[in-house]
Design an enzyme around this catalytic site. Structure first.
Site, short mmCIF file in Angstrom:
data_model
loop_
_atom_site.label_atom_id
_atom_site.label_comp_id
_atom_site.label_asym_id
_atom_site.label_seq_id
_atom_site.Cartn_x
_atom_site.Cartn_y
_atom_site.Cartn_z
N ASP A 148 12.89 -11.51 -18.05
CA ASP A 148 14.25 -12.09 -18.04
C ASP A 148 14.47 -12.87 -16.75
O ASP A 148 14.92 -14.02 -16.76
CB ASP A 148 15.27 -10.95 -18.16
CG ASP A 148 16.69 -11.46 -18.16
OD1 ASP A 148 16.97 -12.46 -18.85
OD2 ASP A 148 17.54 -10.86 -17.45
N TYR A 196 15.43 -2.27 -20.97
CA TYR A 196 16.52 -2.72 -21.85
C TYR A 196 16.87 -1.68 -22.91
O TYR A 196 17.99 -1.64 -23.40
CB TYR A 196 16.12 -4.02 -22.56
CG TYR A 196 16.49 -5.28 -21.80
CD1 TYR A 196 15.97 -5.52 -20.54
CD2 TYR A 196 17.33 -6.23 -22.37
CE1 TYR A 196 16.29 -6.67 -19.85
CE2 TYR A 196 17.66 -7.40 -21.68
CZ TYR A 196 17.14 -7.61 -20.42
OH TYR A 196 17.46 -8.75 -19.75
N LYS A 222 4.91 -4.23 -11.41
CA LYS A 222 5.02 -3.66 -10.07
C LYS A 222 4.19 -2.38 -10.05
O LYS A 222 4.73 -1.27 -9.93
CB LYS A 222 6.51 -3.38 -9.74
CG LYS A 222 7.32 -4.62 -9.43
CD LYS A 222 7.09 -5.17 -8.02
CE LYS A 222 7.73 -4.27 -6.98
NZ LYS A 222 7.42 -4.77 -5.60
N ASP A 271 14.18 -17.26 -16.03
CA ASP A 271 15.28 -18.09 -15.50
C ASP A 271 14.79 -18.91 -14.32
O ASP A 271 15.13 -20.07 -14.15
CB ASP A 271 16.46 -17.22 -15.04
CG ASP A 271 17.57 -17.17 -16.08
OD1 ASP A 271 17.24 -17.24 -17.28
OD2 ASP A 271 18.75 -17.05 -15.69
N ASP A 318 7.18 -9.47 -7.73
CA ASP A 318 7.92 -10.14 -6.64
C ASP A 318 7.09 -11.29 -6.07
O ASP A 318 7.61 -12.39 -5.85
CB ASP A 318 8.30 -9.13 -5.54
CG ASP A 318 7.13 -8.30 -5.01
OD1 ASP A 318 6.07 -8.25 -5.67
OD2 ASP A 318 7.27 -7.71 -3.92
C1 IPM Z 1 18.17 -13.81 -22.06
C2 IPM Z 1 19.54 -13.32 -21.73
C3 IPM Z 1 19.77 -11.98 -22.42
C4 IPM Z 1 18.81 -10.98 -21.82
C5 IPM Z 1 21.21 -11.45 -22.37
C6 IPM Z 1 22.20 -12.46 -22.91
C7 IPM Z 1 21.34 -10.14 -23.09
O1 IPM Z 1 19.71 -13.25 -20.35
O2 IPM Z 1 17.85 -13.95 -23.25
O3 IPM Z 1 17.40 -14.07 -21.12
O4 IPM Z 1 19.08 -10.35 -20.80
O5 IPM Z 1 17.74 -10.80 -22.41
MG MG Z 2 18.11 -14.07 -19.24
#
Ligand code: IPM
Ligand code: MG
Length: 367
Positions: free
Chosen positions: A248, A142, A192, A252, A224
């Protein structure tokens, strides 16, 4: 002593409407629990860009550094898709994380009993799920340099750099082990190491930190495989520690196990400030959801649970955090549902404010 301070940054999309409900909860604590906060509000993301031409004004950044905790709604939306990369709404969020040095991002994935049917996985795979992902938040690909899009011969090349120092890995790992000590004493580290040198170093440093926590059972997984295990048998995990990008993606994935992205909070913590509280920002994991923004349909629970995390991690009010979490669990058990939580049997969903009403009533009932 003055009241603890909170800076609210509602941001874009559904951010402002879910934050309105959190403000009601904050006011409730002031009125009913003698727990008053000094609350100020400012702009971030597209909202800040519209007002100032930047996704985070320097004055807002300075305020964020001074308060006891920041509560953020969401940033981004299609309106800002064509902006130059440097002023995109997300840059405001990333600047807050980086300049406040919020290296430890806690993303719990907890499946409320009442919602176990909403997961896309089978109920017995997710019922009772309670895992915590610790995502390193201030480094890795990042922020690594060099980065950019350069010309090479007759074509362009996109470059990003995965970079981790030992101390960056160490502090993220340490926060994961500390959390595990207060939970089920298991840490699984994901990287990884089979293809990335940064992964080899990650594994080495996490192993070394683990020696300070002999009671904690440490395991390692390639990221993975970790993604696969998360959907195959998520209850095998307690605390997962991983880097910024893998975190990240994996968070999710873990979020969806619980049925709705509208349920998940997060805390981003840094080093202790002079008053002993950690630098901290709290935000729901869901994004700005532009498709439903401004319609009063959004689920305010993730944002409220983020405030519960603030009560626990910034204000040392674990019991009051549990009170709010309990109120939320109660309204869900009683059948309160926003649109994102509607099953195939249908029914009339509650509006954002009606869900707020139900949770405030449950808070009253908890007294
Ligand atoms: C998160 C989001 C952010 C990230 C974006 C909005 C920059 O996806 O907080 O998970 O990638 O960290
Ligand atoms: Mg995210």
């Amino acid at each position: 002593m003055s009241n603890p301070s909170i800076l609210i940054l509602p941001g874009d999309g559904i951010g402002p409407e879910v934050m309105d409900q959190v403000v009601r909860v904050i006011d409730w604590y002031g009125a009913k629990r003698d727990l008053a906060f000094e609350v100020s509000t400012d702009l971030v993301g597209g909202a800040a860009y519209d007002a100032h031409g930047v996704p985070l004004h320097d004055d807002t950044m300075a305020k964020a550094q001074e308060v006891d905790a920041v509560l953020l709604g969401a940033v981004g939306g299609p309106k800002y898709d064509d902006l130059d990369f440097s002023v995109k709404p997300e840059r405001g969020l990333l600047r807050l994380r980086k300049e406040m040095d919020l290296y430890s991002n806690l993303r719990p994935a907890q499946c409320f009993d009442a919602l176990a049917d909403f997961s896309s996985l089978k109920k017995d795979v997710v019922a009772g799920l309670d895992i915590m992902i610790v995502r390193e938040l201030t480094s890795g690909v990042y922020f690594g340099e060099p980065r950019g899009i350069i010309e090479e011969g007759n074509e362009r090349v996109g470059i990003n750099t995965q970079r981790y120092t030992e101390s960056e890995i160490e502090r993220a790992a340490r926060s994961a082990f500390e959390l595990a000590m207060r939970r089920n004493k298991k840490v699984c580290s994901m990287e990884k190491a089979n293809v990335m040198e940064s992964g080899i170093l990650w594994r080495e440093v996490v192993t070394k930190v683990g020696e300070d926590y002999p009671e904690v059972e440490l395991s390692h997984m390639y990221a993975d495989n970790g993604a696969m295990q998360l959907v195959r048998a998520p209850k095998q995990f307690d605390v997962i520690v991983t880097d910024n990008l893998f975190g990240d993606i994996l968070s999710d994935c873990a979020a969806m196990l619980t049925g709705s992205l509208g349920m998940l909070p997060s805390a981003s913590l840094g080093a202790p400030m002079a008053n002993g509280r950690p630098k901290a920002m709290y935000e729901p994991v869901h994004g700005s959801a532009p498709d439903i923004a401004g319609q009063g349909k959004a689920n305010p629970i993730a944002c409220m649970l983020s405030f519960a995390m603030a009560l626990r991690y910034s204000f040392d009010q674990g019991e009051e955090a549990a009170r709010l979490e309990g109120a939320i669990e109660k309204v869900l058990a009683d059948g309160a549902r926003t649109g994102d939580l509607m099953g195939p049997e249908g029914g009339t969903p509650l509006s954002t404010a009606e869900m707020g009403d139900a949770i405030l009533a449950a808070l009253d009932a908890s007294l």
